[in-house]
Scaffold this active site. Structure first.
Site, mmCIF file in Angstrom:
data_model
loop_
_atom_site.group_PDB
_atom_site.id
_atom_site.type_symbol
_atom_site.label_atom_id
_atom_site.label_comp_id
_atom_site.label_asym_id
_atom_site.label_seq_id
_atom_site.Cartn_x
_atom_site.Cartn_y
_atom_site.Cartn_z
ATOM 1 N N GLY A 70 0.818 -1.219 0.000
ATOM 2 C CA GLY A 70 0.000 0.000 0.000
ATOM 3 C C GLY A 70 0.845 1.259 0.000
ATOM 4 O O GLY A 70 0.508 2.252 -0.654
ATOM 5 N N CYS A 71 1.961 1.213 0.697
ATOM 6 C CA CYS A 71 2.834 2.388 0.791
ATOM 7 C C CYS A 71 3.571 2.638 -0.513
ATOM 8 O O CYS A 71 3.812 3.787 -0.887
ATOM 9 C CB CYS A 71 3.804 2.222 1.951
ATOM 10 S SG CYS A 71 2.936 2.082 3.540
#
Length: 175
Positions: A70-71
């Site tokens: 996600g990052c």
């Protein structure tokens, strides 16, 4: 049966820790608040002073951890849209609990053109009142700050990583 008891105790412990973190005496930064003063080291080992950036609009985004799915999505979306932020005279700042060396690797691996700050003891995360999500994950929250240092928009979504960028640009275009 022994494993179930251990898992139950662990789960209760995590709930307790999450409750302690989220109910600690920290003020949640909201729209209309002045950006709190802080200083952290960036990915190049230079000390970054947020007060030195007052006079420029900023997007400060907190993310859980370098080089996680996600990052990476979020950072790469900021990278891909970076020229739009630059055209609006906005600086982009990412903050996580990773150290300077981790940020440097993250920057180089994904060719990130913006500042990454190492909040290794989570003091700035706590200063902003960024909550944990899902009991233990550091939260993903983005703040749009105007050139006077006033928060104009916040967005909190652990799983809508790319929405942080879209929503920030939309708000910046309204200012």
């Amino acid at each position: 049966m022994k494993i179930i008891i251990i898992l139950l105790i662990t789960f209760i412990g995590l709930l307790f820790l999450n409750n302690e973190y989220n109910n600690s005496p920290m003020k949640k930064i909201e729209v209309g608040d002045k950006v709190p003063s802080f200083e952290l080291f960036d990915q190049n080992g230079n000390l970054f002073f947020v007060n030195a950036e007052i006079g420029k609009s900023m997007v400060i985004y907190f993310y859980p951890k370098d080089d996680t799915p996600g990052c990476v999505k979020e950072a790469c979306k900021f990278r891909d849209e970076f020229e739009k932020f630059k055209d609006l005279n906005v600086i982009v700042i990412g903050i996580s609990g990773d150290n300077v060396a981790s940020h440097k690797k993250f920057e180089e691996k994904y060719n990130l053109p913006f500042t990454l700050l190492a909040d290794v003891n989570n003091s700035v995360r706590k200063l902003f009142g960024v909550p944990k999500s899902m009991l233990f994950l550091p939260g993903r929250v983005t703040y749009v700050i105007d050139k006077n240092g006033i928060v104009q928009y916040t967005f909190n979504s652990q799983f809508g990583a790319e929405k942080h960028i879209e929503n920030s640009l939309q708000k910046l275009n309204e200012l």
